[in-house]
Design an enzyme around this catalytic site. Sequence first.
Site, PDB file in Angstrom:
ATOM      1  N   LYS A 165      -4.635  14.049 -16.523  1.00  7.11           N
ATOM      2  CA  LYS A 165      -4.688  14.920 -17.684  1.00  7.11           C
ATOM      3  C   LYS A 165      -3.370  14.801 -18.471  1.00  7.11           C
ATOM      4  O   LYS A 165      -3.183  13.841 -19.162  1.00  7.11           O
ATOM      5  CB  LYS A 165      -4.964  16.355 -17.228  1.00  7.11           C
ATOM      6  CG  LYS A 165      -6.169  16.465 -16.262  1.00  7.11           C
ATOM      7  CD  LYS A 165      -7.497  16.232 -16.952  1.00  7.11           C
ATOM      8  CE  LYS A 165      -8.669  16.020 -16.001  1.00  7.11           C
ATOM      9  NZ  LYS A 165      -8.920  17.067 -15.038  1.00  7.11           N
TER      10      LYS A 165
ATOM     11  N   ASP B  22      -3.780  23.919  -7.149  1.00  2.00           N
ATOM     12  CA  ASP B  22      -4.046  22.936  -8.197  1.00  2.00           C
ATOM     13  C   ASP B  22      -3.319  23.411  -9.452  1.00  2.00           C
ATOM     14  O   ASP B  22      -3.662  24.434 -10.030  1.00  2.00           O
ATOM     15  CB  ASP B  22      -5.562  22.825  -8.424  1.00  2.00           C
ATOM     16  CG  ASP B  22      -5.938  21.719  -9.392  1.00  2.00           C
ATOM     17  OD1 ASP B  22      -5.161  21.443 -10.318  1.00  2.00           O
ATOM     18  OD2 ASP B  22      -7.037  21.132  -9.228  1.00  2.00           O
TER      19      ASP B  22
ATOM     20  N   TYR C 268     -11.905  23.870  -9.750  1.00  2.00           N
ATOM     21  CA  TYR C 268     -12.530  22.716 -10.396  1.00  2.00           C
ATOM     22  C   TYR C 268     -13.803  22.349  -9.626  1.00  2.00           C
ATOM     23  O   TYR C 268     -13.772  22.258  -8.380  1.00  2.00           O
ATOM     24  CB  TYR C 268     -11.477  21.595 -10.349  1.00  2.00           C
ATOM     25  CG  TYR C 268     -11.875  20.258 -10.872  1.00  2.00           C
ATOM     26  CD1 TYR C 268     -12.203  20.071 -12.210  1.00  2.00           C
ATOM     27  CD2 TYR C 268     -11.879  19.154 -10.021  1.00  2.00           C
ATOM     28  CE1 TYR C 268     -12.534  18.815 -12.689  1.00  2.00           C
ATOM     29  CE2 TYR C 268     -12.204  17.889 -10.494  1.00  2.00           C
ATOM     30  CZ  TYR C 268     -12.540  17.733 -11.831  1.00  2.00           C
ATOM     31  OH  TYR C 268     -12.862  16.489 -12.289  1.00  2.00           O
TER      32      TYR C 268
ATOM     33  N   ARG D 189       0.817  -1.217   0.000  1.00  2.00           N
ATOM     34  CA  ARG D 189       0.000   0.000   0.000  1.00  2.00           C
ATOM     35  C   ARG D 189       0.847   1.263   0.000  1.00  2.00           C
ATOM     36  O   ARG D 189       0.438   2.297  -0.516  1.00  2.00           O
ATOM     37  CB  ARG D 189      -0.939  -0.010   1.216  1.00  2.00           C
ATOM     38  CG  ARG D 189      -2.080   0.989   1.095  1.00  2.00           C
ATOM     39  CD  ARG D 189      -3.104   0.829   2.202  1.00  2.00           C
ATOM     40  NE  ARG D 189      -2.513   1.047   3.495  1.00  2.00           N
ATOM     41  CZ  ARG D 189      -2.617   0.232   4.543  1.00  2.00           C
ATOM     42  NH1 ARG D 189      -3.307  -0.897   4.452  1.00  2.00           N
ATOM     43  NH2 ARG D 189      -2.036   0.516   5.676  1.00  2.00           N
TER      44      ARG D 189
END
Length: 394
Positions: A211, A186, A114, A61
């Site tokens: 993206k 961001d 966003y 993990r």
Amino acid sequence: MNDKSLKIQTRALHSGRRPSDQRGLVNTPVYRGSTIVSETLKELRSKTIADREIGAMIYGRFGTPTTFALEDAIADLGGGHGGLSLPSGLAAVTTSLLAFAKPGDHVLVADTVYGPTRGFCNRMLTSLQIEVEFYDPMIGSDIDRICRPNTQCIFLESPGSLTFEVQDVPAIVAVAKSRNIVTIIDNTWATPIFYRPLELGVNVSVIAATKYVVGHADAMLGLIVADEEHYPIVRSCRDVLGQSVAPDDIYLGLRGLRTLSVRIKQHEHQTLEIAKWLESHEDVIEVFHPALTNCPGHEIWKRDFEGSSGLFSFSLKSKSDDALAAMLDPMKLFSMGYSWGGFESLIVPANPQATRSATTWSKPGQLIRVHIGLENVDDLKRDLEQGIQRYYEY
Ligand SMILES: *Cc1c(COP(=O)(O)O)cnc(C)c1O
């Protein structure tokens, strides 16, 4: 390799790679694994999460060498102390905010973030008794006036979603530093190739690697870069929430990263050509792109960014939804779909007012957001031109 004298384009190719650790392979392969066994009790007991710094593996993990290669590369490119991978861009946003905001705190969030970032703030942070206040992205140093003694973080996004306002990040950072407020940004639109907010004093930079980093529309991935003081806090929040990215998706992020600088420069070049063409088009009201002089914050973009990417908006006279459908449905190259940053062109109608509260969007017309892909520019122009004609003829 972590050589700051090398240019960003070179570092995008070399950071995070250690062929000698991979029997000479250029790329770190996909390491799959959950359990990592120890040979002795002493070794088992000696493993701590802090050993991640030296590449030790504890449990799947927390990552494998594939994960570490990507996290180290993004930390280097973003100018941070450490990098973190998360299962999506939104997970990177929410984890950064959760790492710092506590019940009773006040958090300032740019009004142009966003949409799902706003959704998280309004639903999750508010339910944790964290007060969220949205602010005008063009506020600059006046943000001082709305800071309170309990303001814990300022969340920025530059340029803003849908409408591309460029924030005066150094001015906001100066206020935040004087008040001991954490800044999170961001940076999905520019990526570290064109903009490195940590160099401007921002504490945590988030990118939706889904993206441009992945770049081929085939994986979900979030990345965070943080400075030395804030990295362990974000990291602990991610780990305590149990967030982990599958090695195949990490690998797609790594593969994308190696060609990011050439892809994004081609997106930039083609997008500027199309944005300027639309700006001079008689049927277009306005184009919203940070590299164009009418864009709020254009001068700041020129000062702080090294380039622009492939996402921008333009407006046409308002007409019916049927006229929009007549424009968009038959398009050959521009597809309608959310997300962006892949090799292909995309187009969606947008309504900025639906996702803002501190400011009002009063510009006339129907806003249309496009992502300019890597197709031939003349082919793209023709597709857009024919669409615009269908819209007005409808
Ligand atoms: C897409 C996007 C995100 C979210 O990324 P996902 O990987 O889709 O969760 C966050 N911020 C911005 C600016 C985005 O465009």
